[in-house]
Design a protein around this motif. Structure first.
Motif, PDB file in Angstrom:
ATOM      1  N   TYR A 272     -19.364   9.782   1.045  1.00 22.88           N
ATOM      2  CA  TYR A 272     -18.997  11.188   1.101  1.00 22.88           C
ATOM      3  C   TYR A 272     -18.930  11.712  -0.322  1.00 22.88           C
ATOM      4  CZ  TYR A 272     -17.751  10.619   5.990  1.00 22.88           C
ATOM      5  OH  TYR A 272     -17.787  10.390   7.332  1.00 22.88           O
ATOM      6  N   PRO A 273     -19.202  12.987  -0.491  1.00 22.46           N
ATOM      7  CA  PRO A 273     -19.096  13.513  -1.860  1.00 22.46           C
ATOM      8  C   PRO A 273     -17.641  13.447  -2.334  1.00 22.46           C
ATOM      9  CG  PRO A 273     -19.712  15.244  -0.289  1.00 22.46           C
ATOM     10  CD  PRO A 273     -19.635  13.972   0.460  1.00 22.46           C
ATOM     11  N   ALA A 274     -17.481  13.199  -3.596  1.00 20.70           N
ATOM     12  CA  ALA A 274     -16.131  13.120  -4.146  1.00 20.70           C
ATOM     13  C   ALA A 274     -15.459  14.487  -4.050  1.00 20.70           C
ATOM     14  CB  ALA A 274     -16.202  12.681  -5.602  1.00 20.70           C
ATOM     15  N   GLU A 275     -14.166  14.474  -3.810  1.00 22.16           N
ATOM     16  CA  GLU A 275     -13.442  15.730  -3.717  1.00 22.16           C
ATOM     17  C   GLU A 275     -13.365  16.373  -5.094  1.00 22.16           C
ATOM     18  OE1 GLU A 275      -9.685  15.682  -1.742  1.00 22.16           O
ATOM     19  OE2 GLU A 275     -10.388  14.265  -0.251  1.00 22.16           O
ATOM     20  N   THR A 276     -13.678  17.651  -5.120  1.00 25.73           N
ATOM     21  CA  THR A 276     -13.561  18.388  -6.371  1.00 25.73           C
ATOM     22  C   THR A 276     -12.514  19.466  -6.192  1.00 25.73           C
ATOM     23  OG1 THR A 276     -15.342  19.875  -5.713  1.00 25.73           O
ATOM     24  CG2 THR A 276     -15.953  17.988  -7.061  1.00 25.73           C
ATOM     25  N   ARG A 277     -11.720  19.653  -7.190  1.00 30.10           N
ATOM     26  CA  ARG A 277     -10.660  20.647  -7.109  1.00 30.10           C
ATOM     27  C   ARG A 277     -11.242  22.017  -7.424  1.00 30.10           C
ATOM     28  NH1 ARG A 277      -4.577  20.596  -9.422  1.00 30.10           N
ATOM     29  NH2 ARG A 277      -4.171  22.732  -8.818  1.00 30.10           N
TER      30      ARG A 277
END
Length: 96
Positions: A29-34
């Motif tokens: 999954y794509p990394a979570e970005t703030r």
């Protein structure tokens, strides 16, 4: 179908479901970005007011002006009409 075949089919289904679940768990999954906003609250409010003024917003019934309509009947008169309509079978009744 006998009990042994049913057990084999259930076991095969469980095994297949487990294998599919394990394969899906490997997906990246794509990394979570703030999210960081570049606008201030005042900027957003100003844009909202401008969009309202330009008529660019979707309008729902909730946003419409409410018109007050005065009725010439009392509450008891309306209830009596409802009772009469039910007695005459004039109301469509649904379960929705």
């Amino acid at each position: 179908m006998n009990t042994r075949n049913i057990a084999k089919n259930l076991f095969a289904g469980l095994l297949l479901t487990t294998a599919v679940g394990a394969a899906m768990a490997e997906a990246q999954y794509p990394a979570e970005t703030r999210f960081v906003s570049t606008k201030t609250r005042a900027d957003v409010v100003a844009e909202l007011q401008q969009a309202r003024a330009n008529g660019q917003l979707l309008v729902s019934e909730r946003d419409q002006d409410v018109k007050v309509v005065a009725s010439g009947k009392s509450r008891d008169e309306v209830r009596a009409e409802l009772v009469q309509a039910r007695a005459n079978g004039e109301l469509a009744i649904s379960n929705q």
